[in-house]
Structures are given as C-alpha cells and as structure tokens.
Design a protein around this motif. Sequence first.
Motif, PDB file in Angstrom:
ATOM      1  N   SER A  79       0.828  -1.202   0.000  1.00 38.40           N
ATOM      2  CA  SER A  79       0.000   0.000   0.000  1.00 38.40           C
ATOM      3  C   SER A  79       0.866   1.257   0.000  1.00 38.40           C
ATOM      4  O   SER A  79       0.605   2.206  -0.755  1.00 38.40           O
ATOM      5  N   GLU A  81       2.582   1.704  -3.406  1.00 43.68           N
ATOM      6  CA  GLU A  81       1.667   2.187  -4.438  1.00 43.68           C
ATOM      7  C   GLU A  81       1.370   3.677  -4.257  1.00 43.68           C
ATOM      8  O   GLU A  81       1.344   4.442  -5.232  1.00 43.68           O
ATOM      9  N   GLU A  82       1.169   4.103  -3.008  1.00 40.94           N
ATOM     10  CA  GLU A  82       0.896   5.523  -2.757  1.00 40.94           C
ATOM     11  C   GLU A  82       2.096   6.380  -3.150  1.00 40.94           C
ATOM     12  O   GLU A  82       1.938   7.447  -3.765  1.00 40.94           O
ATOM     13  N   TYR A  83       3.275   5.909  -2.798  1.00 36.13           N
ATOM     14  CA  TYR A  83       4.484   6.675  -3.124  1.00 36.13           C
ATOM     15  C   TYR A  83       4.712   6.719  -4.631  1.00 36.13           C
ATOM     16  O   TYR A  83       5.038   7.769  -5.200  1.00 36.13           O
ATOM     17  N   LYS A  84       4.502   5.585  -5.287  1.00 35.27           N
ATOM     18  CA  LYS A  84       4.702   5.519  -6.727  1.00 35.27           C
ATOM     19  C   LYS A  84       3.699   6.391  -7.469  1.00 35.27           C
ATOM     20  O   LYS A  84       4.043   7.086  -8.439  1.00 35.27           O
ATOM     21  N   THR A  85       2.456   6.390  -7.012  1.00 32.50           N
ATOM     22  CA  THR A  85       1.389   7.097  -7.719  1.00 32.50           C
ATOM     23  C   THR A  85       1.330   8.575  -7.369  1.00 32.50           C
ATOM     24  O   THR A  85       1.175   9.429  -8.255  1.00 32.50           O
ATOM     25  N   HIS A  86       1.457   8.887  -6.088  1.00 36.46           N
ATOM     26  CA  HIS A  86       1.237  10.266  -5.646  1.00 36.46           C
ATOM     27  C   HIS A  86       2.463  10.924  -5.021  1.00 36.46           C
ATOM     28  O   HIS A  86       2.410  12.121  -4.710  1.00 36.46           O
ATOM     29  N   LYS A  87       3.543  10.153  -4.807  1.00 34.19           N
ATOM     30  CA  LYS A  87       4.733  10.661  -4.118  1.00 34.19           C
ATOM     31  C   LYS A  87       4.384  11.192  -2.729  1.00 34.19           C
ATOM     32  O   LYS A  87       4.915  12.215  -2.267  1.00 34.19           O
TER      33      LYS A  87
END
Length: 614
Positions: free
Chosen positions: A349, A352-358
């Motif tokens: 989770s 994914e958050e870091y990859k998508t929204h930094k």
Amino acid sequence: MSSTSFDFVIVGGGTAGLVVASRLSENPAHRVLVLEAGIEHIDDSNVKTPAFYAGSFHSDSDWDFKSEPQPQLNGRTINLHQGRALGGSSTINAQVFVPPGKHAVDAWEESGNPGWNWQGLEAYYAKSHTFPGATKTTDGQSPLEQTSRGPIQVSLPGDPLHPIHEAWKGTFEAQGHYVSPDPWLREPTGAFSCLATVDGSTKERSYATNAYYRPVAHRNNLKVIEYVVVERIIFETDGPAIKATGVQYRDNDLSYGATGVKNDEIHTVTAVKEVILAAGALQSPKLLELSGVGNPRVLSSNGIQVVKELPGVGENLQDHIVCPIGVRAIDGIDTMDPLAREEVDAFLSATEEYKTHKTGILASSGMTTYAYIPITAELPRDASEDLEKLLHENKPGAGNVHGSLAEDLHGFFAKLLADRTKPTGVFLSVLGQAGPTPVPGTWLTLVAYLPHPLSLGSVHIRSKQASENPGINPKHLSHPVIDPKYLSHPVDIEILAHQMRFLGNFAASSPFSKLLEQPLQYLDPASNFTDLDKAKEYIQANAISMWHYAGTCAMLPEGKGGVVDAQLKVHGINNLRIVDSSVIPIITTGNLQSTVYAIAEKAADLIKADYGEV
C-alpha cells in the motif's frame, strides 16, 4: 604501471569531493580528476526513496566501520556507517538538513581560523541548497522562506499535517522554549520542523551525485574514476620544502578477465596544481599517515618513513552520541512500524501511494521534528553548579594528547554552561520504533544527543598497507583503528543523563502526551528512569553513534595541534588541501550534512582565489 596528469586530483567522490569537483570544473581550463572507492547508486531504491535509507547500511555502499570496544558503553563495539559510493555519506544518510548553532561556527574563528565564522560561512550554506518557495507552517504562522538557490533540493519531509508537528512544537512552547518557523533565520534555539534533502517535486533524495555531479558529468575537463583505492599521496622534497605531486591508486575490480589475472594494476596520477583530500574524517587521516604525514610514533610503529611531522593527524575525533527511547502511541498515528515489521499489505500500500502520488510514509525518513535546547536552563541551580564544578575539575592540562583544541573546547563549553541560553542538548523524534526486534503496536521514538561532546577520540592506521589484499573488493580494505572514546569525559554522561530525564518528562507533558497511550508504555522498560543513575545505566547500554564524524584533521594553527590552516592547506606541505568534515575543529550543533556542503562551497572559492578566479 600507468600514469597521467590533471590540474586537480580529488581523493574521494563524496559529499565534499563532488562539490569541489563541480565548482572547479566550471573553468574549462581546469582538468579535474575524482577518485572514488565506491560506485554510483543513483538508481538504487534504497538511495532514492527517503524511507529506505537504512537499507544501505552494511551494504556495498557502506564502509561499515566498527569502533574499538568502548569502556563507557559497557565495552560495546559501535557500528560506524560512512558512505562508500559516489556521493559519499550523502548517499546513505537520513537526509536531515538542519542549521548549525551559529555560536559553534563562530568558535572556529576564535580558535585561530580567520574568516571561519557564521558571517563568513552563512552565504555558503545558502549557496548549496534551494528551498522550493514559501511553505506555510501547520499553525498558519509565518511562512518558512529561504533565499538560497543551490543545487541541493530541500523540503519539509513527509506529511506537514502529521499531528507530531503541532504536539512537538506546542509542548516545547508550553515549557518556555522558542518555537521557530525557520531556524535558519536566527540562532536556532527551540523547537522546529526540520528540512530534509528530499526534492519537493519528485520526493526523492537530493544529494551530491544527482545535484552536483550529474548535471555537469558531460564536461570534458571532469573525469571520475570509480571503484579504486588510493594508497598514498606522492611527495617531492627539496630541502625543507615538501610538495604533493600526485597520488598512487589501485584498481579494485573483482573480475579476473579472460587471462584469469585480477585487474589490480597500480596507477599514478600527477596533480599539476593540487591534491585535494576529501575522504572523510575517518579516512583522510588514514591517507595522510600512509603517506608519511602524522605523529612520528604512529608512523614508525607501522614502518612508515616520516615526511612531515603533524601530531594532530587522526586526533580530536568528535562524534554526536545518540540515545533513543520508544513510547507507545495511540492508534491511528501514521508511523513506519508496519514497514519495520515487514507487513506485506502495508508495504504494498505504501509503495503504491508513493509511486502514484509521491506521498505517504515512504516520502520521509521519519525524522521530521528537532529541538536545540539549553538543557542547563531546565536544571535546578545546584545541578547546574555541580556541572560547572565537574567541568572545572576536568580542565585539560597543557601537553594533553589533543593539544590546545581540548582547552579551546573546554572554554567553549564553559561559556555555554554559563550562558544558559545556548543549546547544550539536541532532541528529535522518529515516526516508529527503533528497537532491534520489531514488536506489535504503534510507536514514537524520542531521541537525545550531545551537540558538543567534550570526549575526544582518535583514528589511526592499522598497518602500512592501504589494502590487506590488493585487487579485491574494497570492503576488505585495512580499516583504520577508530576509538571515539565516547563519554570518556565525565561531563558528557552527566549532560546526556539530564537530557534523557528531560525526554521522560517531555513524553508525559501536554500536548505531546495526547499522542501517547496512557499510562505511558515504554518499548524498553529500562527507559522509564527513576533517577540520574538509572538514566546513565540506560545510556551505557543503549547509546550509539549518530555517524557525525569530525575533527581528525582539525583546522587550527600548527602550534595548536592543527593539521590544516584557514585556507585548508596542510601545514608545511605545498599543493595539498583537505576538504571534508575532518577539518571541523569544534563539531557543530546539528547534523553535519549542511555544514559539509558549506565548507566545500567555501573551499572551492578559496582554491579559485589562489588561481586568480575570485
């Protein structure tokens, strides 16, 4: 044996070395060579992702040094991390970017270094980094602003609305300590949210490699050779005159090639103008000693001929010793605990958050709040008087092994105790547990460290060989003998014990206590101190290094035991300078990253001025 020639040969492609290389190569007439023991890790996720910095520890990008057993730490051997990579320790550190105590920088000049004061260095701190515009503080007060426009990109790490910011500042403010929206604009005393070397746009590490080197790597006059070990500096002598003319280095390639012979050829390179040592506080003295510069006793015991007698080489080692306590937080506080426990769902989770929204927990090392506190102002008058008495009783005498620097440091600290407004304690928070074995629950870690230790250690060569087995991985180099002598000065443990007691009281104080389970639950029950003696026992069992090494090639007059002068030139040797944290005579209040960048920026200007460019 192969040989070549450059104007400047920089030994060490670390934090300072790459700054100097970038600035000197701005002049296309300068041919600049950088020799680095490690390799570039610019695409390594442990380097790029702020939360993964500890993944580089004990890896190929870490020298992974060990201290000698420390008597005052229950005989423990302490891990000492230092970056072995292009970018040096800026590649593996926790990205904290905080200001020094300005009074500490001023003390450098007072020790005999003209021009090395806060006024003279402030512009170089600004020159190294860029703060991306004004960012509102969480309480809506004055914005944080920086006028700097340098290569290193800094930002407020993590979630600016995380409740720890308000709780941290509110508690210190309630206790009468100034809370600064920007500690860079005034003497940094009080609590603040710290900056990090994390690019505000990409949320990735900004460090010497991607900020200073990569943008100029195309320059025809700049060459970087990785994965080599420098074995010695080459000198020429003409009567009493000594001149550095180049260095000898060796390849460290594990491959044997088609011939089945290791690629371990010895090379020499000529420095037409200067050799610049930038190998760090644990290795610059090692290279000096291997080359015959240092204390004759150390050199002769290792079978090395003395080229230049400088007893201060390898002495005056200073480091910030740090001690944490973990406290149980209420549910719902965002911390790194699930990652520490390697919970698969939480890791996926967060990734994914870091990859998508930094955004999310991976965008920060977890260190977001700091405080520089005059801890003596928190003590009863009799406790302060006891500290002053203990300091006076342990005043260094003439002829001590650390020369007059020990006396300067004693005088500097005596002023701090008497002032009661300058910081004698540093505190920070970490979002998550810091224990060796992850446990269930949500935790916050409170940390104290000594900003100005009086304990002085040393680092010296182990043998006359730069490498135990030439031609193999540099991880197997002959590491120096590192003895920080933590807490060997009795005042240090007294101050740190008072800091630890302060942390316990802080955790129980509002509004910070509202973030914690009640009654307080400690990760280690021994950290629930009942008195100073218990605090000392806990420190001796748990304190470690903050990995802020300084002082081993101190910038001081030669008569005071110094190794370099105010131009960073090695005393008595032409064409040889040192540019790294080893030249710091008195360690600064906070993390050294910002100070090393500033020193390197100033050094580049000093070098340019010598060749008529500034």
